[in-house]
Enzyme design. Structure first.
Site, PDB file in Angstrom:
ATOM      1  CG  ASP A 169      -8.081  -4.647   1.446  1.00 19.67           C
ATOM      2  OD1 ASP A 169      -9.019  -4.122   2.079  1.00 19.67           O
ATOM      3  OD2 ASP A 169      -8.016  -4.649   0.204  1.00 19.67           O
ATOM      4  CG  ASP A 177     -13.771  -6.744   1.979  1.00 22.48           C
ATOM      5  OD1 ASP A 177     -13.482  -6.011   2.948  1.00 22.48           O
ATOM      6  OD2 ASP A 177     -14.322  -6.320   0.940  1.00 22.48           O
ATOM      7  CE  LYS A 215       1.714 -17.946  -2.276  1.00 20.75           C
ATOM      8  NZ  LYS A 215       0.838 -19.129  -2.380  1.00 20.75           N
ATOM      9  CE1 TYR A 224      -3.502  -2.660   0.711  1.00 24.27           C
ATOM     10  CE2 TYR A 224      -4.637  -0.574   1.016  1.00 24.27           C
ATOM     11  CZ  TYR A 224      -4.673  -1.924   0.791  1.00 24.27           C
ATOM     12  OH  TYR A 224      -5.889  -2.548   0.651  1.00 24.27           O
ATOM     13  CG  ASP A 246      -2.220 -20.363  -1.014  1.00 26.35           C
ATOM     14  OD1 ASP A 246      -1.687 -20.298   0.106  1.00 26.35           O
ATOM     15  OD2 ASP A 246      -1.750 -21.047  -1.946  1.00 26.35           O
TER      16      ASP A 246
END
Ligand code: IPM
Ligand code: MG
Length: 365
Positions: A245, A249, A189, A142, A221
């Site tokens: 983020d 959601d 990851k 970001y 994942d």
């Protein structure tokens, strides 16, 4: 001495949900004889329209001088563009997070018994969810270097993390886990990304300070899959900015409505009950329903509970707000986003933003 609260209504349904939340805040404060002094400022699209800047310097200055900030939402189709030169409402949000050092973003997700039918998951999976996503909020892709090259035909975004940035958010997550069910999942990851390998290293360095917390590493994942398969396995999840983020959601949908999800974004502080924090619903500005009076104010109201808990050191007030939300749901009040489907045969009372607000104030008295 009272508390200083800066209100940033923002765009779309932001002002509507903030309006209800402010009434709730004042009611809770009044009954305790606590003074909460409010001021208002511009952020997001409305700030671009009025000043040309999504985060006017005056807003950041006022935020710095506050004990807490309540934000509605930013953004809308009016300001949507891929023009790299245009100002975007979201810059306001990113700027205030960075400007105030709000590195720890807490997004709790709990299943409400009364809303189980609103979840897209089977009831046996949607039941008993009680997790918090702790998302790193001021680093990573970001805020890395980005741009275009090759005459604009190539674009890049950079993900970078320092050990210090990882350590402070990981400690915040361990602290949180210690006060809950003592389970921490660190999501990365590490099979691909160097930043994730650093992340994992730091987590392993910090872990011995929290011997009572069970730690598990999970690849992002796999975590995305596990969140749907078996969400009640989670207590606290800690992860970097972009993964957080996306996963938050996803987690938000487990319980049926993103309209129910609060958040707190906290700065560093020596006193855990008195941290500078920005409180906002996880949902966005919902331009499609702005001005219709249908918006669900509960996520913003639950964010206010977090404000009392983390910025004003008033756990009893926080618990009272949480209980008032339970009460209006138990009464059967439902805004459209949490209404049971027509085929469910469930009885409920359709409500708008204002009716929810009135019911909350009654539940608080
Ligand atoms: C969120 C939002 C923001 C983010 C956007 C609006 C910049 O999606 O708070 O999750 O990506 O952080
Ligand atoms: Mg998001």
């Amino acid at each position: 001495m009272g508390e200083k609260l800066l209100v940033l209504p923002g765009d779309g349904i932001g002002p509507e949900v903030v309006d209800v939340a402010l009434k709730v805040i004042q009611k809770v404060a009044n009954t305790r004889g606590v003074e909460i002094e409010t001021d208002e400022a511009l952020i997001g699209g409305i700030a671009i329209d009025e000043t040309g800047d999504p985060l006017p310097p005056e807003t950041l200055e006022k935020a710095r001088n506050s004990d807490a900030i309540l934000l509605g939402a930013v953004g809308g189709p009016k300001w949507d563009t891929t023009d790299p030169g245009a100002r975007r409402p979201e810059e306001g949000l990113l700027g205030i997070r960075k400007g105030l050092g709000l590195f720890a973003n807490l997004r709790p997700v709990t299943s409400y018994e009364s809303l189980i039918k609103a979840s897209p998951l089977r009831a046996d999976i949607a039941q008993g969810i009680d997790l918090v996503v702790v998302r790193e909020l001021t680093g990573g892709i970001y805020f890395g270097e980005r741009g275009r090259r090759n005459g604009g035909n190539e674009a890049f975004d950079t993900c970078a993390y320092s050990k210090e940035e990882v350590e402070r958010v990981v400690r915040a997550a361990f602290d949180m886990a210690q006060g809950r069910r003592k389970k921490l999942h660190s999501i990365d990851k590490a099979n691909v990304l160097e930043t994730s390998r650093l992340w994992r290293e730091v987590v392993l360095e910090v872990a011995p300070d929290y011997p009572d917390v069970t730690l598990e590493h999970q690849l992002v994942d796999n975590a995305a899959m596990q969140l749907i398969r078996y969400p009640s396995q989670y207590d606290v999840l800690v992860t970097e900015n972009l993964f957080g983020d996306i996963l938050s959601d996803e987690a938000a949908m487990l319980t049926g409505s993103i309209g129910m999800l609060p958040s707190a974004s906290l700065a560093e502080s020596a006193n855990p009950g008195r941290r500078l924090g920005l409180y906002e619903p996880v949902h966005g500005s919902a331009p499609d329903i702005a001005g219709t009076g249908k918006a669900n104010p509960l996520a913003t109201v639950l964010s206010c509970a977090m404000m009392f808990r983390y910025s004003f050191a008033m756990e009893d007030a926080a618990a009272q707000i949480d209980a008032a939300v339970d009460a209006v749901l138990d009464m059967g009040l439902r805004t459209p986003d949490i209404a049971p489907g027509a085929d469910s045969g469930q009885q409920y009372t359709p409500a708008g933003t204002a009716e929810m607000g009135e019911a909350l104030l009654k539940a608080l008295s």
